[in-house]
Design an enzyme around this catalytic site. Structure first.
Site, PDB file in Angstrom:
ATOM      1  N   ARG A 128      -9.856  -3.437   7.988  1.00 15.82           N
ATOM      2  CA  ARG A 128     -10.056  -2.170   7.269  1.00 15.82           C
ATOM      3  C   ARG A 128     -10.307  -1.060   8.279  1.00 15.82           C
ATOM      4  O   ARG A 128     -11.255  -1.128   9.077  1.00 15.82           O
ATOM      5  CB  ARG A 128     -11.250  -2.341   6.337  1.00 15.82           C
ATOM      6  CG  ARG A 128     -11.581  -1.131   5.510  1.00 15.82           C
ATOM      7  CD  ARG A 128     -12.809  -1.433   4.659  1.00 15.82           C
ATOM      8  NE  ARG A 128     -13.284  -0.251   3.995  1.00 15.82           N
ATOM      9  CZ  ARG A 128     -14.484  -0.149   3.426  1.00 15.82           C
ATOM     10  NH1 ARG A 128     -15.304  -1.179   3.427  1.00 15.82           N
ATOM     11  NH2 ARG A 128     -14.845   0.966   2.837  1.00 15.82           N
TER      12      ARG A 128
ATOM     13  N   HIS B 267     -15.880   3.750  -7.100  1.00 19.02           N
ATOM     14  CA  HIS B 267     -14.927   4.771  -6.640  1.00 19.02           C
ATOM     15  C   HIS B 267     -13.533   4.491  -7.206  1.00 19.02           C
ATOM     16  O   HIS B 267     -12.909   5.366  -7.816  1.00 19.02           O
ATOM     17  CB  HIS B 267     -14.905   4.781  -5.108  1.00 19.02           C
ATOM     18  CG  HIS B 267     -13.989   5.793  -4.503  1.00 19.02           C
ATOM     19  ND1 HIS B 267     -14.417   7.038  -4.100  1.00 19.02           N
ATOM     20  CD2 HIS B 267     -12.664   5.768  -4.253  1.00 19.02           C
ATOM     21  CE1 HIS B 267     -13.400   7.718  -3.618  1.00 19.02           C
ATOM     22  NE2 HIS B 267     -12.306   6.959  -3.698  1.00 19.02           N
ATOM     23  N   GLU B 268     -13.050   3.267  -7.026  1.00 16.94           N
ATOM     24  CA  GLU B 268     -11.686   2.955  -7.500  1.00 16.94           C
ATOM     25  C   GLU B 268     -11.607   3.065  -9.020  1.00 16.94           C
ATOM     26  O   GLU B 268     -10.622   3.544  -9.566  1.00 16.94           O
ATOM     27  CB  GLU B 268     -11.246   1.560  -7.033  1.00 16.94           C
ATOM     28  CG  GLU B 268     -11.330   1.321  -5.525  1.00 16.94           C
ATOM     29  CD  GLU B 268     -10.798   2.450  -4.667  1.00 16.94           C
ATOM     30  OE1 GLU B 268      -9.853   3.139  -5.092  1.00 16.94           O
ATOM     31  OE2 GLU B 268     -11.346   2.664  -3.564  1.00 16.94           O
TER      32      GLU B 268
ATOM     33  N   HIS C 215     -11.286   6.590 -10.166  1.00 16.47           N
ATOM     34  CA  HIS C 215      -9.916   7.096  -9.999  1.00 16.47           C
ATOM     35  C   HIS C 215      -9.077   6.908 -11.276  1.00 16.47           C
ATOM     36  O   HIS C 215      -8.035   7.563 -11.416  1.00 16.47           O
ATOM     37  CB  HIS C 215      -9.210   6.382  -8.846  1.00 16.47           C
ATOM     38  CG  HIS C 215      -9.348   7.044  -7.513  1.00 16.47           C
ATOM     39  ND1 HIS C 215      -9.033   8.364  -7.298  1.00 16.47           N
ATOM     40  CD2 HIS C 215      -9.746   6.551  -6.309  1.00 16.47           C
ATOM     41  CE1 HIS C 215      -9.244   8.651  -6.008  1.00 16.47           C
ATOM     42  NE2 HIS C 215      -9.680   7.575  -5.395  1.00 16.47           N
TER      43      HIS C 215
ATOM     44  N   GLN D 143       0.311   4.541  -1.159  1.00 14.98           N
ATOM     45  CA  GLN D 143      -0.240   5.853  -0.823  1.00 14.98           C
ATOM     46  C   GLN D 143      -0.323   5.999   0.700  1.00 14.98           C
ATOM     47  O   GLN D 143      -0.733   5.037   1.358  1.00 14.98           O
ATOM     48  CB  GLN D 143      -1.640   6.017  -1.410  1.00 14.98           C
ATOM     49  CG  GLN D 143      -2.114   7.457  -1.408  1.00 14.98           C
ATOM     50  CD  GLN D 143      -3.542   7.611  -1.964  1.00 14.98           C
ATOM     51  OE1 GLN D 143      -4.264   6.659  -2.104  1.00 14.98           O
ATOM     52  NE2 GLN D 143      -3.919   8.830  -2.276  1.00 14.98           N
TER      53      GLN D 143
ATOM     54  N   PRO E 289      -5.849  -2.380   4.587  1.00 18.93           N
ATOM     55  CA  PRO E 289      -6.287  -1.307   5.488  1.00 18.93           C
ATOM     56  C   PRO E 289      -7.417  -0.425   4.960  1.00 18.93           C
ATOM     57  O   PRO E 289      -8.056   0.282   5.732  1.00 18.93           O
ATOM     58  CB  PRO E 289      -5.015  -0.474   5.687  1.00 18.93           C
ATOM     59  CG  PRO E 289      -4.174  -0.743   4.480  1.00 18.93           C
ATOM     60  CD  PRO E 289      -4.477  -2.147   4.088  1.00 18.93           C
ATOM     61  N   TYR E 290      -7.642  -0.424   3.642  1.00 19.21           N
ATOM     62  CA  TYR E 290      -8.640   0.479   3.073  1.00 19.21           C
ATOM     63  C   TYR E 290      -9.775  -0.300   2.413  1.00 19.21           C
ATOM     64  O   TYR E 290      -9.710  -1.516   2.274  1.00 19.21           O
ATOM     65  CB  TYR E 290      -7.985   1.383   2.023  1.00 19.21           C
ATOM     66  CG  TYR E 290      -6.959   2.322   2.613  1.00 19.21           C
ATOM     67  CD1 TYR E 290      -7.316   3.242   3.586  1.00 19.21           C
ATOM     68  CD2 TYR E 290      -5.626   2.271   2.221  1.00 19.21           C
ATOM     69  CE1 TYR E 290      -6.380   4.100   4.142  1.00 19.21           C
ATOM     70  CE2 TYR E 290      -4.679   3.125   2.768  1.00 19.21           C
ATOM     71  CZ  TYR E 290      -5.064   4.041   3.728  1.00 19.21           C
ATOM     72  OH  TYR E 290      -4.145   4.889   4.279  1.00 19.21           O
TER      73      TYR E 290
ATOM     74  N   ASP F 120      -1.215  10.756   5.652  1.00 21.16           N
ATOM     75  CA  ASP F 120      -2.235   9.703   5.724  1.00 21.16           C
ATOM     76  C   ASP F 120      -3.449  10.145   6.525  1.00 21.16           C
ATOM     77  O   ASP F 120      -4.486   9.502   6.489  1.00 21.16           O
ATOM     78  CB  ASP F 120      -1.669   8.454   6.430  1.00 21.16           C
ATOM     79  CG  ASP F 120      -0.904   7.556   5.477  1.00 21.16           C
ATOM     80  OD1 ASP F 120      -1.070   7.732   4.254  1.00 21.16           O
ATOM     81  OD2 ASP F 120      -0.131   6.708   5.950  1.00 21.16           O
TER      82      ASP F 120
ATOM     83  N   TYR G  33     -12.861  14.065   0.710  1.00 21.94           N
ATOM     84  CA  TYR G  33     -13.793  13.245  -0.069  1.00 21.94           C
ATOM     85  C   TYR G  33     -15.157  13.941  -0.164  1.00 21.94           C
ATOM     86  O   TYR G  33     -15.627  14.301  -1.240  1.00 21.94           O
ATOM     87  CB  TYR G  33     -14.015  11.884   0.599  1.00 21.94           C
ATOM     88  CG  TYR G  33     -12.840  10.939   0.576  1.00 21.94           C
ATOM     89  CD1 TYR G  33     -12.844   9.831  -0.268  1.00 21.94           C
ATOM     90  CD2 TYR G  33     -11.750  11.112   1.415  1.00 21.94           C
ATOM     91  CE1 TYR G  33     -11.795   8.928  -0.279  1.00 21.94           C
ATOM     92  CE2 TYR G  33     -10.698  10.216   1.410  1.00 21.94           C
ATOM     93  CZ  TYR G  33     -10.717   9.129   0.568  1.00 21.94           C
ATOM     94  OH  TYR G  33      -9.675   8.257   0.564  1.00 21.94           O
TER      95      TYR G  33
ATOM     96  N   GLN H 289       0.895  -1.171   0.000  1.00 24.44           N
ATOM     97  CA  GLN H 289       0.000   0.000   0.000  1.00 24.44           C
ATOM     98  C   GLN H 289       0.926   1.212   0.000  1.00 24.44           C
ATOM     99  O   GLN H 289       1.476   1.573   1.035  1.00 24.44           O
ATOM    100  CB  GLN H 289      -0.925  -0.023   1.221  1.00 24.44           C
ATOM    101  CG  GLN H 289      -1.673   1.278   1.471  1.00 24.44           C
ATOM    102  CD  GLN H 289      -2.553   1.712   0.300  1.00 24.44           C
ATOM    103  OE1 GLN H 289      -3.189   0.891  -0.344  1.00 24.44           O
ATOM    104  NE2 GLN H 289      -2.571   3.002   0.008  1.00 24.44           N
TER     105      GLN H 289
ATOM    106  N   GLU I  45      -9.693  12.840  -4.447  1.00 22.11           N
ATOM    107  CA  GLU I  45     -10.756  12.148  -3.707  1.00 22.11           C
ATOM    108  C   GLU I  45     -12.131  12.805  -3.831  1.00 22.11           C
ATOM    109  O   GLU I  45     -13.135  12.118  -3.905  1.00 22.11           O
ATOM    110  CB  GLU I  45     -10.366  12.014  -2.229  1.00 22.11           C
ATOM    111  CG  GLU I  45      -9.118  11.162  -1.995  1.00 22.11           C
ATOM    112  CD  GLU I  45      -9.224   9.744  -2.541  1.00 22.11           C
ATOM    113  OE1 GLU I  45     -10.341   9.320  -2.923  1.00 22.11           O
ATOM    114  OE2 GLU I  45      -8.189   9.062  -2.603  1.00 22.11           O
TER     115      GLU I  45
ATOM    116  N   GLY J 110     -10.587   0.251  -0.729  1.00 29.86           N
ATOM    117  CA  GLY J 110      -9.968  -0.078  -2.002  1.00 29.86           C
ATOM    118  C   GLY J 110      -8.822   0.869  -2.259  1.00 29.86           C
ATOM    119  O   GLY J 110      -8.725   1.918  -1.615  1.00 29.86           O
ATOM    120  N   MET J 111      -7.927   0.467  -3.149  1.00 26.52           N
ATOM    121  CA  MET J 111      -6.837   1.347  -3.550  1.00 26.52           C
ATOM    122  C   MET J 111      -6.754   1.279  -5.062  1.00 26.52           C
ATOM    123  O   MET J 111      -6.663   0.206  -5.645  1.00 26.52           O
ATOM    124  CB  MET J 111      -5.514   0.892  -2.896  1.00 26.52           C
ATOM    125  CG  MET J 111      -4.299   1.698  -3.343  1.00 26.52           C
ATOM    126  SD  MET J 111      -4.444   3.462  -2.875  1.00 26.52           S
ATOM    127  CE  MET J 111      -3.497   4.222  -4.201  1.00 26.52           C
ATOM    128  N   GLU J 112      -6.740   2.471  -5.659  1.00 24.15           N
ATOM    129  CA  GLU J 112      -6.915   2.598  -7.104  1.00 24.15           C
ATOM    130  C   GLU J 112      -5.656   2.286  -7.904  1.00 24.15           C
ATOM    131  O   GLU J 112      -5.350   3.005  -8.855  1.00 24.15           O
ATOM    132  CB  GLU J 112      -7.434   4.001  -7.420  1.00 24.15           C
ATOM    133  CG  GLU J 112      -6.467   5.162  -7.074  1.00 24.15           C
ATOM    134  CD  GLU J 112      -6.606   5.713  -5.661  1.00 24.15           C
ATOM    135  OE1 GLU J 112      -7.073   4.986  -4.772  1.00 24.15           O
ATOM    136  OE2 GLU J 112      -6.223   6.879  -5.452  1.00 24.15           O
TER     137      GLU J 112
END
Ligand SMILES: [Zn+2]
Length: 631
Positions: free
Chosen positions: A582, A322-323, A326, A168, A293-294, A400, A408, A166, A345, A296-298
């Site tokens: 998450r 959402h992803e 992105h 970002q 942890p999230y 972070d 957002y 991860q 975001e 989603g990550m794009e």
């Protein structure tokens, strides 16, 4: 960084108070990335080649990163890269004619958030080269903040270990020495060596038909910022969702993933209709173990997702929308610094809601708009005023964690406000032209504002002035013109919560079966704060919220359970805290326990036993919520 700056400020105030001339201070520069050491004004990486061995026993990546760099400053003699916890053993400079020379290197002072600058001195012969290659041999640390190494027993299958990244916001530097700033875009290639039975995937050209060989080649021909570098290795398999879309997951999760994300191909096609051509080739999903942890990550071409979306009813796929969105806002047009993160975001949250409208319907999109607006109101209560602007001053702290979800939801509302003011057709034309104008570039808030001004604000019929927009961008709170979203279905659920709490309706009359999961979440959120425990028990007996398989219903419910101290449900609450990693799902439940006046020790105890399975990012946010130092 932070303490040094405050000392300077203090000194300046003291001196001017004595009537003497204040020392010259470096003014805040909104276009500067305060979270990177890289000297990007002197050299810029254009292409990165990785050759890495994935060692699960030692929990490390080992190998080389070779930068092809362009010189910008002819007088520069050093290259400064970002690193965190990397063991760099050797650095060489290579020229196009094949010549090479060892380069001296040293680490600068370590910063707790930013890591350590790696300063490479160029050998004299290379001081005039317009282009050079820098090859660095290095090993990552098991404590890399980007990489999570899961032993087999924390995977769905339980037989093979799994690793994922991860990057970002500023974690790429803990697995690759590089210029870790979104202001620089790079293409990349990689050779990844793994145990032979495992598969590696990256934010690059994954081939769904690739043979399991233990050696995988990747190319990423489109330039991306460093935070979109991504890798995962595990017992991962592929299933198609459509012609250009598919899903990777452990075999145990594959069937559920294919069901849950069945609408992905249609989402991709609808998104192209709304926002313009998808410029990345394939669009695949990767479903990770619960510790991701999230939501989603794009990561480009391959969004990483939490398995907590596998609700069995497709109710949580807004995260996929959402992803996917992105792929335009964020990956194609990128925030220049983390202070401009609303460009990624806020724009994406707006596009996500537009996609949900066309894939599902306006009711569902409105439900999601209301829920995110309510979370925004909660955030505005706790985020300091100076961090509530869409583009706040951001030169210290941790990128972070500086705004909650303000960038957002407030960003989404700002764009909704513009859509309402100019009409959907006009605003859609602006969005398409914006993506076109800045494709594969990074931009600041100020560049966005100038473009908006030129394209929309100056048209004759415009009722929106530059000052109106500046209020959204630079002022705390919400302007009076905020377009408050509404949802008839959520209003009905809220009214039902009040009526039941006032004993005007019986629990059997609450029509939860006919509601969307969002309406159920809203019903739970709307329960009064002074509800008696026997009435909480009555609800749980009828609707079995404590046993829900829907992670968002569980989140809303267990926050209430913790706030009301409904101890009868603490066992399932603790199971919930162990089932998911998450941050969005579990951090607020921990926080509610910590703040109810009685359960701080209990929350710390649960955390101590569960934390080994959490990602370092989630672990850090929970440690903060529980008032613990996270070392
Ligand atoms: Zn996002």
């Amino acid at each position: 960084m932070q303490s040094r700056f405050h000392l300077l400020m203090f000194a300046a105030i003291l001196v001017s108070a004595c009537g003497e001339e204040a020392p010259e201070m470096v003014p805040y520069d909104p276009a500067r990335d305060y979270f990177s050491f890289a000297n990007t004004g002197q050299f810029v990486t254009e292409h990165l080649a990785l050759d890495l061995t994935v060692d699960f026993d030692k929990q490390e990546l080992r190998g080389s990163a070779t930068h092809r760099m362009r010189r910008i400053d002819s007088a520069a003699t050093e290259v400064v890269l970002d690193t965190r916890d990397l063991d760099v053993t050797n650095v060489r400079v290579l020229l196009a004619d094949g010549s090479a020379a060892a380069a001296d290197f040293r680490f600068g002072e370590t910063d707790a958030v930013e890591g350590s600058p790696l300063i490479v001195g160029l050998p004299e012969d290379f001081n005039s080269a317009a282009e050079l290659k820098l090859e660095l041999n290095y090993t990552t640390s098991p404590d890399s903040t980007a990489l999570q190494w899961l032993p087999a027993d924390l995977t769905a299958g339980g037989e093979h270990p799994l690793m994922f990244s991860q990057s970002q916001a500023i974690h790429a530097r803990s697995w690759v020495p590089l210029q870790d700033t979104p202001a620089v875009r790079i293409t990349y290639e990689a050779t990844i060596r793994t145990p032979p039975q495992l598969l590696a995937v990256m934010s690059a050209n994954n081939d769904p038909l690739t043979a399991r060989s233990g050696e995988y080649r990747f190319e990423m021909p489109q330039p991306i910022p460093s935070y979109l570098l991504a890798i995962a290795v595990g017992n991962i398999f592929f299933a198609p969702l459509g012609e250009e879309t598919g899903v990777y997951a452990e075999p145990e999760l594959l069937e559920a993933s294919v069901f849950e994300f069945a609408d992905t191909q249609e989402m991709l096609e609808q998104a192209e209709g709304l926002f313009g051509p998808y410029q990345w080739g394939r669009y695949d999903l990767l479903v990770l173990p619960p510790s991701f942890p999230y939501g989603g990550m794009e990561n480009p071409r391959l969004s990483f997702l939490t398995p907590s979306l596998l609700a069995g009813d497709r109710s949580l796929v807004a995260v996929v929308a959402h992803e996917l969105a992105h792929s335009w806002s964020g990956n194609l047009v990128t925030n220049a610094t983390w202070r401009d993160q609303w460009l990624n975001e806020g724009m994406t949250s707006y596009l996500e809601s537009r996609l949900m409208e066309v894939i599902y319907d306006t009711d569902r999109a409105n439900e999601e708009r209301v829920l995110s607006y309510q979370e925004l109101l909660l955030n505005l209560e706790v985020v300091p005023a100076e961090m509530q602007a869409l583009a706040p001053r951001l030169d210290s702290g941790d990128p972070d964690d500086f705004q909650g979800t303000i960038h957002y939801s407030k960003g989404q509302l700002f764009l909704q406000y513009l859509e309402d003011a100019f009409g959907r057709d006009e605003f859609d034309a602006f969005i398409s032209s914006y993506f076109d104008a800045f494709a594969f570039q990074t931009i600041t808030t100020e560049r966005f504002l100038d473009y908006l001004d030129e394209y929309l604000l100056q048209i004759e019929s415009s009722k929106v002035g530059r000052a109106d927009v500046e209020q959204w961008l630079y002022e705390p709170g919400l302007p009076e013109t905020v377009p408050v979203p509404t949802s008839a279905t959520l209003d009905a659920a809220q009214a039902m919560a009040a009526a039941w709490a006032d004993k005007k309706v019986d629990v059997a009359e609450i029509p939860i079966d006919s509601w969307s999961p969002h309406a159920t979440v809203h019903f739970i959120n709307s329960l009064p704060a002074n509800l008696s425990l026997d009435r909480v028990a009555e609800l749980d007996a009828v609707f079995a919220f404590s046993n829900t398989q829907n992670a968002e219903i569980g989140r809303a419910w267990f926050i209430q359970v913790a706030e009301l101290r409904y101890e009868a449900a603490y066992e399932p609450l603790i199971e919930y805290l162990n089932r998911y990693g998450r941050g969005r799902l579990i951090t607020p439940v921990y926080a509610a326990l910590a703040q109810n006046g009685s359960d701080l020790d209990r929350a710390r105890d649960v955390f101590e036993r569960a934390r080994a399975a959490y990602h370092p990012i989630t672990e850090a946010s929970i440690a903060r919520a529980l008032g613990l130092d996270n070392d």
